[in-house]
Design a protein around this motif. Structure first.
Motif, PDB file in Angstrom:
ATOM      1  N   LEU A 125     -20.165  46.021 -37.893  1.00  0.00           N
ATOM      2  CA  LEU A 125     -19.727  45.062 -38.909  1.00  0.00           C
ATOM      3  C   LEU A 125     -18.480  45.622 -39.589  1.00  0.00           C
ATOM      4  N   GLY A 153     -16.163  49.859 -41.754  1.00  0.00           N
ATOM      5  CA  GLY A 153     -16.902  49.466 -40.553  1.00  0.00           C
ATOM      6  C   GLY A 153     -18.209  50.229 -40.469  1.00  0.00           C
ATOM      7  N   ILE A 154     -19.274  49.515 -40.135  1.00  0.00           N
ATOM      8  CA  ILE A 154     -20.599  50.158 -40.033  1.00  0.00           C
ATOM      9  C   ILE A 154     -21.316  49.623 -38.799  1.00  0.00           C
ATOM     10  N   PRO A 155     -21.812  50.520 -37.925  1.00  0.00           N
ATOM     11  CA  PRO A 155     -22.576  50.039 -36.769  1.00  0.00           C
ATOM     12  C   PRO A 155     -23.796  49.241 -37.242  1.00  0.00           C
ATOM     13  N   THR A 156     -24.070  48.154 -36.553  1.00  0.00           N
ATOM     14  CA  THR A 156     -25.222  47.337 -36.935  1.00  0.00           C
ATOM     15  C   THR A 156     -26.367  47.492 -35.951  1.00  0.00           C
ATOM     16  N   ALA A 157     -26.184  48.312 -34.936  1.00  0.00           N
ATOM     17  CA  ALA A 157     -27.258  48.508 -33.963  1.00  0.00           C
ATOM     18  C   ALA A 157     -27.257  49.970 -33.536  1.00  0.00           C
ATOM     19  N   ARG A 173     -19.024  55.355 -38.504  1.00  0.00           N
ATOM     20  CA  ARG A 173     -18.688  54.540 -39.666  1.00  0.00           C
ATOM     21  C   ARG A 173     -17.238  54.821 -40.036  1.00  0.00           C
TER      22      ARG A 173
ATOM     23  N   ARG B   4     -28.718  52.874 -41.026  1.00  0.00           N
ATOM     24  CA  ARG B   4     -29.549  51.688 -40.896  1.00  0.00           C
ATOM     25  C   ARG B   4     -29.862  51.116 -42.279  1.00  0.00           C
ATOM     26  N   VAL B   7     -26.974  49.277 -43.736  1.00  0.00           N
ATOM     27  CA  VAL B   7     -26.729  47.962 -43.158  1.00  0.00           C
ATOM     28  C   VAL B   7     -27.711  46.947 -43.727  1.00  0.00           C
ATOM     29  N   SER B  27     -18.978  53.871 -47.072  1.00  0.00           N
ATOM     30  CA  SER B  27     -18.082  54.561 -46.146  1.00  0.00           C
ATOM     31  C   SER B  27     -17.336  55.676 -46.844  1.00  0.00           C
ATOM     32  N   ILE B  30     -19.511  58.487 -47.002  1.00  0.00           N
ATOM     33  CA  ILE B  30     -19.704  59.083 -45.693  1.00  0.00           C
ATOM     34  C   ILE B  30     -18.494  59.870 -45.254  1.00  0.00           C
ATOM     35  N   THR B  31     -17.335  59.284 -45.443  1.00  0.00           N
ATOM     36  CA  THR B  31     -16.157  59.894 -44.852  1.00  0.00           C
ATOM     37  C   THR B  31     -15.525  60.933 -45.761  1.00  0.00           C
TER      38      THR B  31
END
Lengths: 320, 526
Positions: A125, A153-157, A173, B4, B7, B27, B30-31
């Motif tokens: 996403l 941006g973040i993975p959704t799966a 990410r 997860r 999200v 983010s 995180i970064t």
């Protein structure tokens, strides 16, 4: 509104045994590097307050040559790698100065030769906010806009990035910062461009060691180098058409090359220069409907596939 | 927060702005944090619970006895010569650089352990298959031209299993000899002679002459330079660093180091003489051999294995099955091998094939993770290296003396080499096709190894390793066996092996592991 973003592909190489690899989803790469590639994410256009655009974009990216480090080659163990992408994007104008977009692709990869099986799934996403800092007339005949753009941006799966080139993405990410300029003449000709940096989080593999960039690492965590992108476009637009043509350059700020006959790796230094052209057409009989067509081609690269991408999209605009 | 969780939070937020804000904040969090990764295995300074003073009498494998290489008597600990060496140790300690301190901390956690990690890194670096030539043929790596394309060696699993075994056996032999001479001469370490020598590693009761660190540096560097000639520079530097650390630690003087280095190199020469005539030079095979192997399978009415690579590549080390084993005679190697696989025309093979297809096309994420965890393919230390890493954790926890650590790795790696010989012999005897050959609609989730299917190499390596490690570390036996079972099943999940390959390989590995365990029970180490 301008369209399409380049997508990119990455290269992969074969593995010891027959394997090989290939690529990542083209789009995968690009979407990470340039979040929200499609639609208005790349351009300097702003939506009106309370205006919403929804877009469905279909992309097909193929490559049969890739750069193994600096060496351009084919690989009989993957043949042609095809990446198909369906991306849904929603954009909303919070004010005349702030437009926010969210985009999510579904990606499918496939190799025409060899035994590796394709991957598919929801990828990352991307959310981007475009803020117009300057909007000025120059000498009464051209408009200059300066935008500050931020994205994440973040993975959704829970897909794996450890099966390149078949993996659908890099599963990192990211955070993007971009400065964009747009200069448009009263007759509709324009030039624009941007520079951006993408900060990427480390990624975690399902294995406890790996070898990359000349180093054996006893960890499941991979340091992901950041990325810089530059884009320059020239084009024409009026109330019916928008036709931009340009170049995009990606520079990965670190990472190792794919070694001779090795598999690609998630943190490889993936660089490329890509040419792209798009045509956006506002359908005359249906208010708010726009048709987009785009094509991209990788002119040179390093640790990526030489991809050619065709994209088609439909955007519907409405006011809330 | 996990990705997860982020999200889910983001998606439940009602407004785009909220989504965006959360993503950006997340983010950023995180970064902005430190991205650096600790890339090496680290341990506390080694403090063996038992110095194994009797190790000089443990059974030799290659050497005729612990005194086969003579070590001259040292000067007395009271001599002026020796006292000058001790003064030099103190002077070196007083002028240590930061780099020397770091090196000391790495080596003091265990020389056998650190060399094992270095070797796994070398295997990973050299585990790359040659690229095809323009005419579709493949060059063979050339030991006389290690820097060419292809580089030498191609450290594939059989090559690696043999390499790990040679290095471990050579270290074990050299350390047993070192222990013999240490207790014969009984010259204490400098820190025991002069209390003003700083003990930068835990002071043990082990006599200092010859230095076990120098023995290890000499024997290991010579073995590795022969196995990985292209890495000569880094191997040589690591060995010099280890000897330097031995002096700085306060447990060795110049004469301890010199005698140890000479002993280590001399033992390497003896072990390399065995390596030169163990059959490895012929392991690649010849076109005539490859044809006869395929023809034999066809003559039995079976579908013969065929390379699925493009262009087709000769099977990996088709004659490795004739390489000399460590603990088994050629007849014993064959006797331990699994029985024939199901015929390619049998119902069982059809069922096995259907199971592979249904498994790999319906993989769960957990199965994917298992397949990737045990993939151990190109650019990795191979399955034998994976098991060396597993063993390292146990060796480190057990705080073994260097000679006992060397024994553990020698037993483990002899087991994996011996099972590799039998496994490759079996593979090329039956020449069984891979699932993707019998059913081209089967697509694999990991690389398809370029050699016949039966039995599964992962299963043979893993079962032999688990059996051997279970003997060495009984508390870990259950864990080793479940890891071995998982490693075997990972190949079914990857779509590259039938269940019958895994079963046959597992039984094979257990038999060879048991042979090595009985060998170990008689070696005098307990």
């Amino acid at each position: 509104m301008r369209p399409l973003a380049p997508s990119f592909s990455q290269a992969r190489a074969p593995s010891r045994h027959a394997i090989t690899v290939s690529t990542l989803g083209v789009l995968a790469l690009l979407s990470i590097a340039t979040p929200a590639a499609a639609q208005t994410l790349e351009d300097a256009e702003m939506l009106q307050p309370r205006e919403m655009h929804t877009t469905a974009m279909f992309g097909r990216d193929t490559w049969d040559q890739y750069w193994e480090g600096a060496l351009k080659r084919t690989n009989g163990n993957i043949g042609t790698v095809t990446t198909r992408t369906i991306t849904g994007t929603v954009a909303y104008g919070f004010s005349s100065k702030l437009t926010v977009l969210a985009s999510l692709p579904y990606i499918t990869t496939e190799a025409s030769q060899g035994v590796l099986h394709g991957e598919s799934g929801r990828q990352d996403l991307t959310v981007m906010a475009k803020y117009r800092v300057i909007n000025a007339m120059i000498a009464g005949r051209a408009r200059l806009k300066l935008l500050a753009v931020g994205g994440a941006g973040i993975p959704t799966a829970d897909y794996t990035p450890d099966f390149l080139p078949m993996s659908i993405g890099l599963h990192s990410r990211s955070l993007t910062g971009r400065a964009a300029l747009h200069l448009q003449d009263r007759t509709g000709w324009f030039v624009d461009g941007y520079g951006q940096r993408v900060w990427r989080s480390n990624v975690t593999l399902d294995r406890s060691t790996y070898f990359t960039d000349g180093q054996f690492v006893a960890s499941n965590e991979v340091l992901m180098p950041d990325v810089a992108d530059y884009r320059a476009t020239i084009g024409f637009q009026n109330t019916r058409w928008c036709i931009p043509v340009g170049l995009t350059e990606q520079r990965t700020l670190g990472g190792g090359d794919i070694r001779r006959q090795d598999m690609p790796f998630v943190s490889n230094r993936m660089d490329f220069t890509m040419g792209h052209a798009e045509v956006m057409y506002f359908l005359p009989r249906v208010a708010g409907l726009r048709l987009d067509l785009g094509a991209m081609h990788t002119l040179r690269g390093r640790n990526v596939g030489q991809s050619t991408t065709i994209m088609t999209g439909l955007t519907y605009a409405l006011h809330l | 927060m996990t990705p997860r969780a982020n999200v889910h939070h983001a998606m439940s937020a009602p407004r785009t702005a909220a989504v965006m804000a959360l993503c950006v904040v997340t983010s950023l969090a995180i970064t902005s944090c430190d991205k650096s990764i600790s890339i090496t295995e680290v341990g506390a300074p080694l403090q063996p619970s038992n110095v194994d003073a009797g190790a000089g009498a443990w059974r030799m494998i290659v050497m005729t006895g612990p005194d086969q290489v003579a070590v001259p008597a040292p000067t007395a600990a009271t001599s002026d010569t020796y006292l000058a060496e001790v003064a030099a140790v103190k002077s070196a300690q007083a002028n240590m650089t930061d780099a020397q301190r770091r090196a000391l901390s790495v080596w003091s956690a265990g020389g056998v352990l650190h060399w094992n990690e270095i070797e796994r890194g070398l295997v990973a670096r050299y585990n790359l298959p040659p690229a095809p030539r323009a005419d579709g043929t493949y060059p063979v790596p050339d030991a006389e031209n290690p820097f060419g394309d292809p580089q030498f060696p191609f450290a594939n699993p059989p090559y690696a299993s043999r390499a790990y075994s040679y290095v471990s056996v050579a270290q074990y032999e050299a350390l047993k000899a070192a222990w013999y001479w240490k207790y014969k001469y009984n010259r204490p370490s400098p820190a025991r002679v002069d209390a003003s020598v700083t003990t930068l590693v835990p002071a043990g009761d082990l006599p200092g002459y010859p230095s076990e660190d120098a023995v290890l540096s000499g024997v290991t560097a010579e073995m590795l330079k022969s196995l990985f000639p292209g890495a000569l520079e880094e191997i040589t530097k690591a060995a010099a660093e280890q000897r330097d650390a031995a002096v700085l630690s306060g447990r060795a003087t110049a004469s301890d180091v010199a005698a140890g280095l000479a002993l280590g190199k001399a033992v390497a020469t003896l072990v390399l003489a065995r390596a030169a005539n163990d059959g490895m030079k012929a392991a690649v095979g010849t076109p005539a051999l490859w044809q006869s192997q395929a023809a034999a399978a066809t003559a039995r009415g079976e579908i013969a294995w065929a390379s699925q690579e493009s262009p087709a590549r000769p099977g990996m080390l088709a004659n490795f099955g004739q390489v000399k084993a460590w603990t088994m005679t050629p007849a014993e190697v064959v006797a331990a091998e699994p029985l024939a696989p199901p015929s390619t025309s049998s119902q069982q093979m059809k069922d096995d094939l259907a199971e592979v297809k249904s498994t790999v096309t319906n993989l769960t994420r957990e199965q994917e993770a298992i397949a990737l965890k045990w993939n151990d393919g190109v650019g990795t230390p191979t399955p034998p290296g994976h098991w060396n890493a597993i063993a390292s954790d146990y060796v480190r926890s057990a705080q073994m003396s260097e000679v006992r650590a060397a024994r553990a790795f020698a037993l483990l790696n002899m087991a994996m080499h011996d099972v590799a010989v039998g496994c490759w012999d079996t593979k090329y005897r039956y020449y069984n096709p891979r699932p993707a050959q019998l059913d081209p609609s089967i697509k694999t989730f990991i690389g398809l190894p370029n050699f016949p299917s039966y039995p599964s190499g992962h299963s043979t390596f893993s079962s032999a390793a688990a059996t051997t490690l279970g003997y060495l570390f009984p508390d870990g036996a259950t864990s080793f066996n479940s890891m071995a079972a998982e490693a075997g099943m990972s190949r079914l999940y990857g779509g590259i092996h039938y269940r019958s390959d895994i079963t046959g390989g597992s039984e094979h590995g257990k038999r060879v592991g048991a042979a090595v365990v009985s060998y170990a029970r008689a070696d005098g180490a307990f």
